[in-house]
Design a protein around this motif. Structure first.
Motif, PDB file in Angstrom:
ATOM      1  N   LEU A  91       9.512   6.445 -15.687  1.00  0.00           N
ATOM      2  CA  LEU A  91       9.464   7.016 -14.345  1.00  0.00           C
ATOM      3  C   LEU A  91       8.293   6.428 -13.572  1.00  0.00           C
ATOM      4  N   ARG A  92       7.133   6.358 -14.216  1.00  0.00           N
ATOM      5  CA  ARG A  92       5.937   5.813 -13.576  1.00  0.00           C
ATOM      6  C   ARG A  92       6.144   4.350 -13.175  1.00  0.00           C
ATOM      7  N   GLU A  93       6.710   3.556 -14.069  1.00  0.00           N
ATOM      8  CA  GLU A  93       6.886   2.127 -13.794  1.00  0.00           C
ATOM      9  C   GLU A  93       7.871   1.890 -12.654  1.00  0.00           C
ATOM     10  N   ASN A  94       8.890   2.720 -12.533  1.00  0.00           N
ATOM     11  CA  ASN A  94       9.842   2.562 -11.442  1.00  0.00           C
ATOM     12  C   ASN A  94       9.191   2.823 -10.090  1.00  0.00           C
ATOM     13  N   ILE A  95       8.279   3.771 -10.031  1.00  0.00           N
ATOM     14  CA  ILE A  95       7.560   4.025  -8.780  1.00  0.00           C
ATOM     15  C   ILE A  95       6.573   2.896  -8.504  1.00  0.00           C
ATOM     16  N   ALA A  96       5.875   2.443  -9.541  1.00  0.00           N
ATOM     17  CA  ALA A  96       4.841   1.417  -9.384  1.00  0.00           C
ATOM     18  C   ALA A  96       5.397   0.080  -8.924  1.00  0.00           C
ATOM     19  N   LEU A  97       6.710  -0.134  -9.034  1.00  0.00           N
ATOM     20  CA  LEU A  97       7.298  -1.369  -8.519  1.00  0.00           C
ATOM     21  C   LEU A  97       7.019  -1.542  -7.026  1.00  0.00           C
ATOM     22  N   GLY A  98       6.797  -0.430  -6.324  1.00  0.00           N
ATOM     23  CA  GLY A  98       6.491  -0.522  -4.899  1.00  0.00           C
ATOM     24  C   GLY A  98       5.194  -1.256  -4.633  1.00  0.00           C
ATOM     25  N   ASP A  99       4.246  -1.140  -5.538  1.00  0.00           N
ATOM     26  CA  ASP A  99       2.958  -1.831  -5.419  1.00  0.00           C
ATOM     27  C   ASP A  99       2.363  -1.965  -6.812  1.00  0.00           C
ATOM     28  N   PRO A 100       2.625  -3.091  -7.487  1.00  0.00           N
ATOM     29  CA  PRO A 100       2.141  -3.272  -8.860  1.00  0.00           C
ATOM     30  C   PRO A 100       0.628  -3.175  -8.997  1.00  0.00           C
ATOM     31  N   ASP A 101      -0.110  -3.331  -7.892  1.00  0.00           N
ATOM     32  CA  ASP A 101      -1.568  -3.262  -7.942  1.00  0.00           C
ATOM     33  C   ASP A 101      -2.104  -1.865  -7.642  1.00  0.00           C
ATOM     34  N   ALA A 102      -1.215  -0.919  -7.420  1.00  0.00           N
ATOM     35  CA  ALA A 102      -1.649   0.440  -7.081  1.00  0.00           C
ATOM     36  C   ALA A 102      -2.325   1.107  -8.272  1.00  0.00           C
ATOM     37  N   SER A 103      -3.278   1.974  -7.971  1.00  0.00           N
ATOM     38  CA  SER A 103      -3.959   2.726  -9.019  1.00  0.00           C
ATOM     39  C   SER A 103      -3.070   3.864  -9.501  1.00  0.00           C
ATOM     40  N   GLU A 104      -3.443   4.447 -10.627  1.00  0.00           N
ATOM     41  CA  GLU A 104      -2.696   5.579 -11.163  1.00  0.00           C
ATOM     42  C   GLU A 104      -2.661   6.727 -10.161  1.00  0.00           C
ATOM     43  N   SER A 105      -3.779   6.984  -9.511  1.00  0.00           N
ATOM     44  CA  SER A 105      -3.832   8.090  -8.552  1.00  0.00           C
ATOM     45  C   SER A 105      -2.929   7.820  -7.349  1.00  0.00           C
ATOM     46  N   GLU A 106      -2.821   6.570  -6.928  1.00  0.00           N
ATOM     47  CA  GLU A 106      -1.948   6.230  -5.802  1.00  0.00           C
ATOM     48  C   GLU A 106      -0.484   6.412  -6.181  1.00  0.00           C
ATOM     49  N   VAL A 107      -0.132   6.028  -7.403  1.00  0.00           N
ATOM     50  CA  VAL A 107       1.244   6.208  -7.874  1.00  0.00           C
ATOM     51  C   VAL A 107       1.595   7.693  -7.912  1.00  0.00           C
ATOM     52  N   LEU A 108       0.691   8.495  -8.452  1.00  0.00           N
ATOM     53  CA  LEU A 108       0.952   9.926  -8.566  1.00  0.00           C
ATOM     54  C   LEU A 108       0.975  10.601  -7.194  1.00  0.00           C
ATOM     55  N   HIS A 109       0.171  10.092  -6.265  1.00  0.00           N
ATOM     56  CA  HIS A 109       0.171  10.659  -4.911  1.00  0.00           C
ATOM     57  C   HIS A 109       1.504  10.386  -4.217  1.00  0.00           C
ATOM     58  N   ALA A 110       2.006   9.154  -4.341  1.00  0.00           N
ATOM     59  CA  ALA A 110       3.314   8.828  -3.760  1.00  0.00           C
ATOM     60  C   ALA A 110       4.402   9.683  -4.393  1.00  0.00           C
ATOM     61  N   VAL A 146      12.757   9.149  -6.459  1.00  0.00           N
ATOM     62  CA  VAL A 146      11.954   8.078  -7.067  1.00  0.00           C
ATOM     63  C   VAL A 146      11.926   6.862  -6.141  1.00  0.00           C
ATOM     64  N   SER A 147      13.060   6.549  -5.531  1.00  0.00           N
ATOM     65  CA  SER A 147      13.127   5.417  -4.613  1.00  0.00           C
ATOM     66  C   SER A 147      12.267   5.653  -3.374  1.00  0.00           C
ATOM     67  N   ILE A 148      12.242   6.890  -2.876  1.00  0.00           N
ATOM     68  CA  ILE A 148      11.388   7.226  -1.735  1.00  0.00           C
ATOM     69  C   ILE A 148       9.920   7.076  -2.117  1.00  0.00           C
ATOM     70  N   ALA A 149       9.555   7.544  -3.311  1.00  0.00           N
ATOM     71  CA  ALA A 149       8.171   7.405  -3.776  1.00  0.00           C
ATOM     72  C   ALA A 149       7.778   5.933  -3.852  1.00  0.00           C
ATOM     73  N   ARG A 150       8.674   5.108  -4.342  1.00  0.00           N
ATOM     74  CA  ARG A 150       8.428   3.665  -4.437  1.00  0.00           C
ATOM     75  C   ARG A 150       8.175   3.069  -3.053  1.00  0.00           C
ATOM     76  N   ALA A 151       8.981   3.480  -2.079  1.00  0.00           N
ATOM     77  CA  ALA A 151       8.829   2.964  -0.715  1.00  0.00           C
ATOM     78  C   ALA A 151       7.521   3.429  -0.088  1.00  0.00           C
ATOM     79  N   LEU A 152       7.139   4.689  -0.328  1.00  0.00           N
ATOM     80  CA  LEU A 152       5.882   5.201   0.216  1.00  0.00           C
ATOM     81  C   LEU A 152       4.689   4.486  -0.404  1.00  0.00           C
ATOM     82  N   LEU A 153       4.784   4.166  -1.682  1.00  0.00           N
ATOM     83  CA  LEU A 153       3.692   3.471  -2.363  1.00  0.00           C
ATOM     84  C   LEU A 153       3.499   2.069  -1.803  1.00  0.00           C
ATOM     85  N   LYS A 154       4.579   1.435  -1.418  1.00  0.00           N
ATOM     86  CA  LYS A 154       4.490   0.055  -0.939  1.00  0.00           C
ATOM     87  C   LYS A 154       3.683  -0.070   0.348  1.00  0.00           C
TER      88      LYS A 154
END
Length: 244
Positions: A91-110, A146-154
């Motif tokens: 689940l985490r990796e699917n969200i992080a695809l939006g920004d592979p350089d994002a921190s853990e806190s940024e992924v969880l915030h999205a 999950v897809s929305i979270a990915r887009a917000l992270l990007k």
């Protein structure tokens, strides 16, 4: 972002879009509301340059998308499709695809903004639990979150939502801070033309409140059916991540 007298049709069929003009300014949210099959999804595909217009021009920042490099164009766009595709990763990796350089806190915030946290709390393995190929271990609504979270992270300048909340089982409001607080991005929300029912009326308010709503009807001759074949084939992880 601008569509300038755009004409587009699939093969030899009648044009789906015939002389369409549309201009979206930074910091605005626009909802495109039309009957099913009338070309709403086609608009997003032309902006992302999945296909090229037969006539007219599609521009981002005043530049024709044909003149932008694939890398630059992909960096400008976050897309959320109605049929969200997830990879056979956590689940985490699917969200992080939006920004592979994002921190853990940024992924969880999205994830929190997209209301994904309850999903992590109930699936085996939590954030590290696999969602299955295509996200088959999640419901359609969960895949969309999950897809929305990915887009917000990007954090791309342009956000395109193609019936992105159609499968959600409860109202969801896109965080207003995504566009309004920083006034950096035009957002285009694609939605089916609502019927006069309470449920349909509520669905129009579940994404970020649009500052303009475009409603266009079409004749049966202009209804769109995207082609099958290579254009509809399953994308690779790298190619999909680039436009999410």
């Amino acid at each position: 972002m601008q569509l300038d007298h755009v004409v587009f049709g699939y093969g030899d069929r009648a044009p789906v879009l015939d002389g369409v003009d549309l201009e979206l300014e930074p910091g605005t949210v626009t909802a495109l509301v039309e009957p099913s099959g009338s070309g709403k999804t086609t608009v997003t595909r032309l902006i992302a340059r999945f296909w090229d217009a037969n006539q007219g021009a599609v521009r981002i920042g005043g530049v024709d998308v044909k003149d932008l490099s694939d890398e630059y164009r992909a960096a400008q766009l976050s897309l959320v499709f109605q049929d969200a595709y997830l990879f056979n990763e956590s689940l985490r990796e699917n969200i992080a695809l939006g920004d592979p350089d994002a921190s853990e806190s940024e992924v969880l915030h999205a994830a929190e903004l997209a209301q994904v946290t309850p999903i992590a709390e109930r699936i085996p393995g939590g954030w590290d639990g696999s969602v299955g190929e295509g996200g088959k271990l999640l419901s359609g609504g969960d895949r969309q979150r999950v897809s929305i979270a990915r887009a917000l992270l990007k954090k791309a300048p342009i956000l395109l939502l193609d019936e992105a909340i159609a499968a959600l089982d409860r109202p969801y409001a896109l965080p207003s801070s995504r566009c309004e607080a920083k006034s950096r991005c035009p957002s285009l929300s694609i939605r089916p033309k609502p019927s006069p029912t309470p449920t349909a009326s509520r669905s129009l308010s579940t994404a970020a409140s649009p500052r303009s709503v475009l409603i266009r009807s079409c004749s049966p001759a202009t209804r769109a059916t995207p082609p099958s074949g290579p254009a509809a084939s399953k994308p690779s992880s790298g190619s999909l991540a680039a436009v999410m």
